[in-house]
Scaffold this motif. Structure first.
Motif, short mmCIF file in Angstrom:
data_model
loop_
_atom_site.label_atom_id
_atom_site.label_comp_id
_atom_site.label_asym_id
_atom_site.label_seq_id
_atom_site.Cartn_x
_atom_site.Cartn_y
_atom_site.Cartn_z
N ARG A 786 64.59 29.17 4.85
CA ARG A 786 65.23 29.87 3.73
C ARG A 786 66.75 29.78 3.83
O ARG A 786 67.45 29.79 2.82
CB ARG A 786 64.81 31.34 3.68
CG ARG A 786 63.62 31.60 2.77
CD ARG A 786 63.76 32.89 1.99
NE ARG A 786 64.88 32.89 1.08
CZ ARG A 786 65.37 33.97 0.48
NH1 ARG A 786 64.84 35.16 0.71
NH2 ARG A 786 66.40 33.89 -0.34
N LEU A 787 67.28 29.69 5.05
CA LEU A 787 68.74 29.61 5.24
C LEU A 787 69.25 28.17 5.29
O LEU A 787 70.45 27.95 5.41
CB LEU A 787 69.14 30.33 6.54
CG LEU A 787 68.78 31.83 6.64
CD1 LEU A 787 69.30 32.41 7.95
CD2 LEU A 787 69.33 32.61 5.45
N LYS A 790 72.75 26.39 4.17
CA LYS A 790 73.83 27.39 4.18
C LYS A 790 74.26 27.74 5.60
O LYS A 790 75.42 28.05 5.84
CB LYS A 790 73.39 28.67 3.45
CG LYS A 790 73.00 28.44 1.99
CD LYS A 790 74.19 27.94 1.18
CE LYS A 790 73.81 27.76 -0.29
NZ LYS A 790 74.96 27.25 -1.09
N CYS A 862 67.18 37.54 4.61
CA CYS A 862 67.68 36.22 4.18
C CYS A 862 68.64 36.37 2.99
O CYS A 862 69.68 35.68 2.93
CB CYS A 862 66.51 35.31 3.81
SG CYS A 862 65.51 34.81 5.23
N ASP A 863 68.30 37.25 2.06
CA ASP A 863 69.19 37.49 0.92
C ASP A 863 70.55 37.98 1.40
O ASP A 863 71.60 37.58 0.86
CB ASP A 863 68.58 38.53 -0.03
CG ASP A 863 67.36 38.00 -0.77
OD1 ASP A 863 67.15 36.77 -0.79
OD2 ASP A 863 66.60 38.83 -1.32
N LEU A 866 72.44 35.04 2.95
CA LEU A 866 72.91 34.11 1.92
C LEU A 866 74.07 34.70 1.12
O LEU A 866 75.01 33.98 0.74
CB LEU A 866 71.75 33.73 0.99
CG LEU A 866 70.63 32.90 1.67
CD1 LEU A 866 69.42 32.77 0.74
CD2 LEU A 866 71.14 31.52 2.09
N ARG A 869 77.04 34.34 3.18
CA ARG A 869 77.53 32.94 3.14
C ARG A 869 78.43 32.72 1.93
O ARG A 869 79.46 32.03 2.02
CB ARG A 869 76.33 31.99 3.09
CG ARG A 869 76.71 30.51 3.10
CD ARG A 869 77.35 30.13 4.45
NE ARG A 869 77.63 28.71 4.53
CZ ARG A 869 78.75 28.12 4.11
NH1 ARG A 869 79.71 28.83 3.56
NH2 ARG A 869 78.93 26.81 4.27
N GLU A 870 78.06 33.31 0.81
CA GLU A 870 78.93 33.21 -0.39
C GLU A 870 80.26 33.91 -0.14
O GLU A 870 81.32 33.43 -0.57
CB GLU A 870 78.22 33.83 -1.60
CG GLU A 870 77.02 33.03 -2.09
CD GLU A 870 76.34 33.68 -3.29
OE1 GLU A 870 76.91 34.67 -3.83
OE2 GLU A 870 75.24 33.24 -3.67
#
Length: 949
Positions: A786-787, A790, A862-863, A866, A869-870
């Motif tokens: 999932r990652l 990223k 995971c959300d 992520l 990461r943004e």
């Protein structure tokens, strides 16, 4: 859904989740994933030879019946263990509360302020009662703490003593037998020479670097050691004292004599006997030794806004970061038990402790007076709670007492000792005295309060203690309940969200596994009670040993080590004994990969071995060519290889069979660190990969909760040739025919906690255990994929799979001005505890989701990653005023009248929708580590002291 299948409650993933997860990972089914993860040549060919699992209801009924086989006699054995009364408010709100027992070690201080405050209370209690300047946040047991004192004083010898090779350490013959056994274990590999004798006859020779005294002595005599300490100091001999903490309420604190170290146990501060543990030991010393003290220290510092904050202080909190230069391998504490003991002091306060200590002392005086009138001879000239009594026939007295369900301590054929405790009632005292009356065929003498001094004036405590407000505020149940809750709200534990710590396996600690810990018939058994009084325990412990033998593929197990680091040491000591038995004592080289946990080289040095480090290759695996070179170079003296499997990098190395064969071909033994056993159970095992001994972290793979940094249990499982060397105990015999001396104080270590792992294995059964391993591997690979794109995964297996954990590389984000610590702190705003940071590779995080987490929870994590990461992409390296650098964001920040940050309050505190439904607020901003190290305060100091610092 079959509601009676425990596995469906323990494992978070359901059948309906599997198609989506397989699709994300890119496999057709579970078997394909496992084939691509674990080398085929080490797969088990048949299922575990264990029964199928039972339901929670069946287990509770089963464990209840076993508890009834234990006989909870009134016990006056003493020897460092005493029945105590756990206040119900502490039992219900801490021991039985997942908000406390499922928390992790407080590395992330901003979301652990409650636990840190509770530990600061513990340290203050210890410092005040011992009269010492600094204390750590607990050790494993009194005997371990005494051994740590011996080795610390060895390490801080004067330059002249080191130059002259001074190696002698004096031990008073008054020392507890289990402590002496452990001192023998620890001293031999380091070349320390123990000299046991009468402290009154000690000549204070300059051949000695240190001494250890027991206060009161093992059979109750209270000695005045002031002149001993004075003469020792004059001869540059440092002094440690093993002290009974309750006695220090009435006795002069050893710190007032100028001793260097005071150790002991806080078990009698409200902690169940539990057949030997877990209990929180204490270690107090002088400020001069703050860089040498083993274990963790909690210190006061400040946060970004200058507000008071707490944290684990100094690098000495985990001495093993020194690796082969360490003088201790201790990397844990008994946090849950230390919290309880500290809260016991908070609840009772100084006046309550005085009442308890005085009551125990008065009852002991009354008993001594009564026995003297019956014609018995009470030997001790000064005592607190233990008397030594000469009788006509101690064996007969023991039999009379046991008929009345009473345990006493037989010293020899004509002498017994009796230790009175907090739980002793007037009726209990009369029943005890009647046993002596029956033996002497004398008229029973009434027990009146002793109207005489049994503690000389020179040894009576004159200094106050526990004057801080916290020990004088919460004496009603309502107030203490609210105080405990206030602290709990400051801590993020597993009852709030996933704690995905690599190498630490923060899985479900099921309520059904935990419930028996509160039951009297498990909690109230003395570790030195006759075996026929502990039949229930013996069944559980022997069955658990068999279960672990099956799981590891080995021949025998010792449950004595009470932490992972103790297990490492125990495993290496059995290897050492094995080589010695074969006339190969010269084998002392231990090869350790560069990626190993720091306790590995520390343990090897403590076991008298020399560490040789081998390289890892670009894929994070052991560099086989370099290993072969080192093995050939040291073939004649090769003792052992220490490996972790799957590797510390989260990979099943395919060359493992070749590696272990290489070691065996050159006469060495293979030690496997069981930290990552959660990826092996039911699929492979240490015996199959070619290991000879492994330790298991029962507080990881086998569901004992981390308790905020302890308790832990680290048993060792061994192959047939090492079985004879498993450790014994000087009071209750355990281990093999050629057993090494004790590794911890109690015969079966932290026996009470072993009930949890027994229940875990019993309820999951052979299929459930195997499925749990598969799901742990599935969950890790799901997060990895999932990652993908990223976050880069640093290491994977040959087919691109992770084991049960993975290392995410955060070093590229330095280009954005973002460090791995920023990511860790930002995760708090999303409601998550950070994964393991910068281990085993600096600038990375290691993620391990375990099998207990659900798909929605994995997705929330995971959300969050992520979204972070943004935020990294948005960060301007020239401007540090961003949401990551300012994390974590507290309630005070977000509700402040002024907001001067270049992002919204919502982005700061509620970055994703799910956060608003279950918001966790860090109570302080990012802590200032350097300030806390420069201005070390490790007790509940008045605010003025903090302000001056």
């Amino acid at each position: 859904m079959n509601t009676e299948v425990f596995a469906s409650r323990h494992n978070g993933i359901t059948e309906r989740d599997l198609p989506h997860m397989f699709h994300t990972i890119g496999v057709e089914n579970m078997e394909q994933l496992i084939q691509e993860t674990i080398p085929n040549d080490i797969r088990l060919k048949s299922p575990l030879d264990l029964p199928e699992g039972i339901s929670e209801h069946e287990f509770l009924s089963h464990i209840q019946k076993l508890s009834e086989k234990n006989k909870a006699f009134k016990t006056y054995i003493g020897l460092g263990y005493h029945e105590s009364l756990t206040p119900s408010v502490i039992k219900r709100n801490i021991l039985e509360n997942p908000g406390w027992y499922t928390a992790y070690t407080p590395y992330q201080a901003e979301i652990a302020q409650g636990r840190l405050e509770a530990l600061l209370n513990f340290q203050t209690t210890v410092c005040d009662l011992t009269g010492m300047e600094i204390a750590n946040a607990s050790l494993l047991d009194e005997s371990t703490a005494a051994a740590e004192a011996m080795t610390m004083l060895f390490d801080v010898r004067s330059r002249q003593q080191k130059k002259e090779g001074i190696l002698k350490f004096f031990v008073s013959e008054e020392i507890l037998p289990q402590t002496l056994s452990l001192l023998e274990t620890r001293s031999h590999p380091l070349g320390i020479e123990l000299v046991v004798g009468n402290h009154e006859e000690f000549d204070f020779s300059t051949d000695f670097y240190g001494a250890l005294l027991q206060y009161p002595g093992k059979h109750g005599q209270v000695h005045d050691y002031a002149s001993f300490v004075e003469k020792a100091k004059a001869n540059d001999i440092k002094v440690a004292v093993a002290a009974d903490i309750l006695s220090l309420v009435l006795l002069t604190p050893p710190g007032e004599w100028g001793v260097d170290v005071v150790v002991g146990t806080t078990q009698r501060f409200g902690i169940p006997l539990g057949y030997g543990g877990p209990h929180a030991a204490f270690f107090a010393t002088k400020e001069d030794y703050k860089r040498n003290i083993p274990g963790r220290i909690i210190g006061v510092t400040k946060d970004t806004d200058g507000n008071r904050a707490l944290r684990m202080a100094l690098q000495t909190r985990e001495q093993h970061i020194k690796r082969d230069k360490a003088t201790s391998n201790i990397c844990t504490a008994q946090v849950l038990l230390a919290v309880m003991a500290g809260m016991y002091a908070v609840y009772h306060g100084p006046n309550g402790l005085r009442y308890i200590a005085q009551k125990v002392h008065n009852q002991t005086k009354a008993l001594a007076q009564s026995l003297t009138k019956m014609g018995c001879i009470q030997v001790n000239t000064a005592f607190f709670d233990t008397i030594e009594v000469q009788v006509s026939d101690s064996a007969k007295l023991k039999s009379i007492a046991e008929d009345k369900e009473i345990n006493i301590n037989v010293v020899n054929g004509k002498t017994v000792s009796i230790s009175i405790n907090e739980a002793t009632s007037q009726t209990d005292l009369e029943n005890l005295a009647s046993c002596f009356a029956k033996l002497a065929d004398a008229e029973f003498q009434n027990l009146e309060q002793g109207h005489y001094e049994a503690i000389p004036a020179s040894l009576q405590r004159k200094t106050p203690f526990l004057e801080h407000e916290v020990f004088n505020s919460y004496h009603s149940e309502t107030e203490l309940m609210r105080y405990i809750k206030k602290l709990e709200r400051k801590d993020l534990a597993l009852n709030h969200s996933m704690i995905s710590l690599g190498s630490c396996t923060m899985k479900l600690n099921a309520a059904s596994e935990m419930l028996p810990l509160s039951w009297t018939n498990w909690g109230n058994i003395h570790p030195f009670a006759p075996l026929d009084q502990a039949e229930g325990y013996q069944i559980v412990l022997k069955e658990l040993e068999k279960q672990l033998n099956v799981i590891t593929g080995f021949a025998a197990t010792s449950l004595q080590p009470n932490s992972g680091a103790q297990g490492e040491y125990a495993g290496l000591m059995t290897i050492r004994a094995y080589h010695k038995s074969r006339g190969e004592e010269h084998r002392n080289i231990c090869i350790i990969p560069a990626s190993a946990h720091g306790t590995n080289p520390a343990s090897a040095v403590m076991a008298g071995m020399k560490v040789v480090v081998t390289k890892t290759d670009d894929q994070g695996n052991i560099d086989v060519a370099d290993l072969e070179e080192k093995v050939l170079l040291h073939s004649e003296n090769l003792a052992a290889l220490m490996i972790t499997y799957p590797s510390t990098h989260g990979v099943f190395e395919s060359s493992i069979i070749k590696i272990t064969k290489l070691i065996h071909d050159h006469g060495g033994q293979v030690y496997m660190d069981g930290a990552n056993m959660n990826a092996q159970v039911g699929l492979t095992n240490p015996a199959t990969i070619g290991a000879d001994v492994c330790h298991l972290n029962l507080h990881k793979t086998f569901a004992i909760p981390h308790g905020g940094g302890g308790p832990g249990v680290g048993p060792i499982c061994v192959a047939e040739q090492l079985k004879p060397f498993l450790p014994t105990n000087p009071v209750i015999e355990t281990g093999g025919e050629k057993a090494i001396t004790a590794i911890s104080g109690a015969p079966w270590g932290s026996a009470l906690a072993c009930l949890i792992s027994y229940g875990y294995i019993k309820m999951l059964g052979t299929q459930g255990l195997t499925d749990a391993t598969k799901i742990a591997i599935l969950n890790a690979n799901y997060i990895k994929d999932r990652l993908r794109g990223k976050f880069d995964v640093l290491y994977t297996g040959e087919r691109g799979r992770a084991a049960h954990e993975m290392i995410i590389d955060c070093r590229p984000f330095k280009a954005h001005g973002i460090e791995v610590t920023d990511i860790a702190k930002r995760l708090m705003d999303y409601g998550f505890h950070a994964p393991t940071v910068s281990f085993p590779v600096a600038g990375t995080i290691m993620i391990e989701p375990t099998e207990s987490e659900s798909l929605p929870e994995l997705d929330r994590f995971c959300d969050a990653m992520l979204a972070i990461r943004e935020e990294i992409d948005e960060a301007n390296p020239a401007d540090s005023d961003n949401v990551l650098k300012n994390a974590p964001h507290t309630l005070n920040m977000v509700t402040s009248d002024s907001w001067e940050f270049p992002y919204t309050r919502q982005k700061a505190a509620f970055p994703l929708e799910y956060v608003g439904e279950n918001k966790f607020w860090p109570t302080v901003r990012r802590v200032d580590e350097a300030f806390g190290d420069r201005n070390l305060i490790c007790t509940c100091a008045p605010i003025e002291a903090y302000a001056e610092a």
